[in-house]
Each structure stands twice: as structure tokens, then as C-alpha cells.
Design a protein around this motif. Structure first.
Motif, PDB file in Angstrom:
ATOM      1  N   LYS A   1      -4.935   8.908   1.315  1.00  0.00           N
ATOM      2  CA  LYS A   1      -5.068   8.011   2.482  1.00  0.00           C
ATOM      3  C   LYS A   1      -4.333   6.696   2.281  1.00  0.00           C
ATOM      4  N   GLU A   2      -4.409   6.112   1.049  1.00  0.00           N
ATOM      5  CA  GLU A   2      -3.763   4.806   0.811  1.00  0.00           C
ATOM      6  C   GLU A   2      -2.273   4.875   1.098  1.00  0.00           C
ATOM      7  N   ASN A   3      -1.635   5.977   0.688  1.00  0.00           N
ATOM      8  CA  ASN A   3      -0.184   6.100   0.938  1.00  0.00           C
ATOM      9  C   ASN A   3       0.099   6.162   2.427  1.00  0.00           C
ATOM     10  N   ILE A   4      -0.761   6.886   3.131  1.00  0.00           N
ATOM     11  CA  ILE A   4      -0.540   7.025   4.579  1.00  0.00           C
ATOM     12  C   ILE A   4      -0.700   5.668   5.263  1.00  0.00           C
ATOM     13  N   PHE A   5      -1.740   4.928   4.866  1.00  0.00           N
ATOM     14  CA  PHE A   5      -1.948   3.598   5.471  1.00  0.00           C
ATOM     15  C   PHE A   5      -0.793   2.649   5.150  1.00  0.00           C
ATOM     16  N   ALA A   6      -0.333   2.678   3.903  1.00  0.00           N
ATOM     17  CA  ALA A   6       0.763   1.782   3.514  1.00  0.00           C
ATOM     18  C   ALA A   6       2.030   2.122   4.303  1.00  0.00           C
ATOM     19  N   PHE A   7       2.277   3.413   4.466  1.00  0.00           N
ATOM     20  CA  PHE A   7       3.437   3.897   5.217  1.00  0.00           C
ATOM     21  C   PHE A   7       3.346   3.429   6.669  1.00  0.00           C
ATOM     22  N   TYR A   8       2.147   3.599   7.222  1.00  0.00           N
ATOM     23  CA  TYR A   8       1.859   3.198   8.600  1.00  0.00           C
ATOM     24  C   TYR A   8       2.155   1.704   8.785  1.00  0.00           C
ATOM     25  N   ASP A   9       1.689   0.902   7.831  1.00  0.00           N
ATOM     26  CA  ASP A   9       1.871  -0.554   7.942  1.00  0.00           C
ATOM     27  C   ASP A   9       3.346  -0.947   7.969  1.00  0.00           C
ATOM     28  N   VAL A  10       4.138  -0.295   7.129  1.00  0.00           N
ATOM     29  CA  VAL A  10       5.576  -0.627   7.090  1.00  0.00           C
ATOM     30  C   VAL A  10       6.216  -0.325   8.451  1.00  0.00           C
TER      31      VAL A  10
END
Ligand code: SAH
Length: 342
Positions: A300-309
């Protein structure tokens, strides 16, 4: 051999009636009975005389696929269908808050050979006819007794590799005397056959388009999706811009999140640059793990970080609510399980 009546457009049926010296208006009556009354036999059409319904029964079948396997939970029913030649395909019924959607297969197998996708393990055997695709929907209508409001060409196969039959399928299911599915309610998903995207944009009535992108640079995309060798990202970008410009529709970009493969912040930045001038929404979809491949779903953390960028770079982005993980609804999974059993 008899033809499956679901394979005929209204115009073709009108021509049929004209050819046998009958009023072509009967095609509209027949469409109403086929798609709204959901008849199984031509003799059920009370408005048409018996000699003519007998002729229809001689010339046509009203053919549905046979269900070989079903997986269901409260929101998704996934069916493994066998066709008249024993070919196996899959269709999925998804119950959404806005109505029911059917995910339709377009080919028996698929030649695109994406590195993460189970469907590619079954080489394409043949295209589905328009009638076979219509019958996937009619099965949901008749046997499951469900109303269908949207259609996604996202099952097994590459729709733009079967474009002529897809056009006919769209004509049949949008017909106002039949299923009357709105053109904007049909989404065509492609792995990126750039010239065909241009052709799609030039159609008089164009369906919404989804692109399975999954990688933001050619090096990675070549590895994940061999079609990228034929139509690299630059060419795909041009076709997408043309589609935007010609149809005024935005494009849905599908991006499956695979752990440590395409889910890094660097990839997110590259993707933001790539999509800067494309009118689109990016759907981030967690990878559905299968036994056949080593790929893992992103945490999930990777997905959220990707989303934020993406957000920071003004790219419209959503995280898709997952339907179908528990029923093995990712492309080709049910067929694969069935084939391994036998
Ligand atoms: N050939 C078309 C239609 C297939 S749609 C296309 O490529 O768009 C099926 C979608 O499911 C595609 O976006 C595909 O990339 C994706 N997919 C395939 N295997 C998957 C998996 N294991 N997990 C999540 N998505 C997957």
C-alpha cells in the motif's frame, strides 16, 4: 449450418426479411423479442406468423455459451464459458453502485503475451464473432436474469486485434430496438495498437478508451509488454493525443502496480512527464498475483507514494476499488485454473 441470430445487426436482419419478400420492419419486432423479451424460441413471437417463425427456426439458432465453472461473491460473478467448438472464454458480471457491468472476452486466447498476464499463456486460437460476444451479455440477461448497463471489453483477448467484429458487436448492443446500451457505457481496453487507436478515433461513434500502459519508459515496457516493440511509447502517445483531440473523450490509463518493478517514485515521475499533455485519468490497480509468475503486488505504501507524485504533477489519478480478487477475476485466471485441473 445455422447462424446464431445474435450475430446479425438490425440492418442485416432487415436485408434478410427483404430478401424473402417480407416487410423489413419485422427485424425491429424480432430485435425487441430477442433482446427485451429474451425469448428462447422464435415460436414465442406472437406478432409474427407461424410459417415465418418456422423459417427463422430453420435458418437461425438463439445460442448461448455453456457455463463450465462459476465463481461468485456478493459483487462479482465470474463465468468460464465453453463455446460451440469447445473453446473456453471468461466473462465477469460486476455489480456496481451505478448498475451492472459485464467484462467481455473478445478472443479465444491472446497473442499479446504480456509478461504478467495469464491470458497470454493461451495463444490466440481465433477471434470471437460479434454474436459470441453478444451472447456473453445475453447469458447474464437470460440465465442470471440481470440488467446490464455498462460493458467493458476487458476480458481475454485484444479487442483491437479483432476490430471488425468489435465494431459489429458495438452496433448490435447499442441498437435502440434491442439492448440499447449507451455508446459512452462501453469501454474498450487495449494494450496499445497505435494505428488501430487512430482508426477507432475516426469512427463516427467512438467508445471510451482505456490503455493498459503499465510502464512509463520503453525499456521496462518492452520487457512487460512485447507489443511495445511494434508501437513504442512515443507512437502510443501520438495516437492517444489524436484520440483526445478527435473525440474530446478523456482516456483511462490502467496501471497495474507490481512490487519493485513499475511502482517506484522514479516511475511515477516518468509517468507524470509522459502523460503531461494527455487528457486522461490514471487508475492504479494492485497486481493480482497468480501462480504462473513471480510478480508480487505493490504494498500500500508504494501505491500511495506513487499516487502522491502523480497528484503533485497534476495528473488525475484514482485507486481502483478491487473487485474480483477473491473470484480470480484477473484476466485469464479462471480458464487457467480449469485447464490445469484437466
Ligand atoms: N488486451 C486488452 C484487454 C485485456 S484487459 C488490454 O491489454 O487492455 C485486461 C486488463 O487486466 C489489462 O489491463 C491487463 O493488463 C490486466 N491484467 C492482466 N493480468 C493482470 C493481473 N494479474 N493483475 C491485474 N491486472 C491484470
Amino acid at each position: 449450418m445455422k447462424t446464431n441470430i445474435y450475430n446479425l445487426t438490425l440492418t442485416e436482419l432487415e436485408q434478410y426479411f427483404t430478401n424473402i419478400n417480407e416487410n423489413p420492419y419485422k427485424a425491429k419486432i424480432l430485435y425487441k423479442y430477442l433482446y427485451r423479451e429474451k425469448i428462447d424460441n422464435f415460436s414465442d413471437i406472437k406478432e409474427i406468423k407461424k410459417s415465418l417463425t418456422d423459417k427463422l427456426s430453420n435458418d437461425f439458432t438463439i445460442e448461448l455459451p455453456t457455463a463450465k465453472d462459476t465463481h461468485k461473491d456478493e459483487s462479482v460473478t465470474k463465468l468460464l464459458f465453453s463455446l460451440h467448438d469447445n473453446s473456453l472464454i471468461e466473462s465477469v458480471l460486476m455489480r456496481q453502485h451505478y448498475g451492472n457491468s459485464v467484462c467481455v472476452s473478445t478472443q479465444v486466447g491472446c497473442n499479446m503475451n504480456c509478461a504478467f498476464c495469464q491470458s497470454g499463456k493461451f495463444k490466440k486460437q481465433r477471434n470471437l464473432t460479434a454474436g459470441e460476444m453478444v451472447s456473453e451479455i445475453m447469458y447474464m440477461r437470460k440465465v442470471l436474469n440481470e440488467k446490464i448497463s455498462t460493458v467493458a471489453l476487458m476480458g481475454i483477448g485484444e479487442p483491437l486485434d479483432n476490430f471488425e467484429n468489435i465494431k459489429k458487436f458495438i452496433e448490435i448492443i447499442t441498437c435502440v430496438y434491442g439492448l440499447e446500451i449507451g455508446i459512452k457505457h462501453i469501454t474498450l481496453s487495449t494494450c496499445g495498437l497505435a494505428p488501430k487507436i487512430t482508426e477507432l478515433a475516426n469512427e463516427t461513434k467512438t467508445v471510451p478508451l482505456a490503455i493498459s500502459l503499465h510502464a512509463p519508459n520503453n525499456e521496462l515496457r518492452n520487457r512487460l509488454m512485447p507489443i511495445n516493440h511494434a508501437y513504442p511509447l512515443e507512437e502510443l502517445q501520438k495516437a492517444m493525443a489524436y484520440y483526445n483531440e478527435k473525440t474530446k473523450n478523456k482516456i483511462f490509463i490502467e496501471y497495474i502496480m507490481i512490487k519493485d518493478v513499475n511502482d517506484t517514485v522514479k516511475c511515477a515521475k516518468e509517468l507524470s512527464d509522459y502523460l503531461q499533455n494527455i487528457n486522461c485519468t490514471v487508475n492504479l490497480i494492485p497486481y493480482n498475483e497468480t501462480q504462473s509468475f513471480d510478480f508480487k503486488r505493490s504494498p500500500k505504501e508504494n501505491i500511495f507514494a506513487f499516487y502522491d507524485v502523480l497528484k503533485k504533477n497534476n495528473i488525475h489519478v484514482t485507486m481502483r476499488r478491487e473487485l474480483g480478487t477473491s473470484v480470480k477475476a484477473a484476466c485469464g485466471q479462471l480458464k487457467s485454473e480449469h485447464t490445469n485441473k484437466n
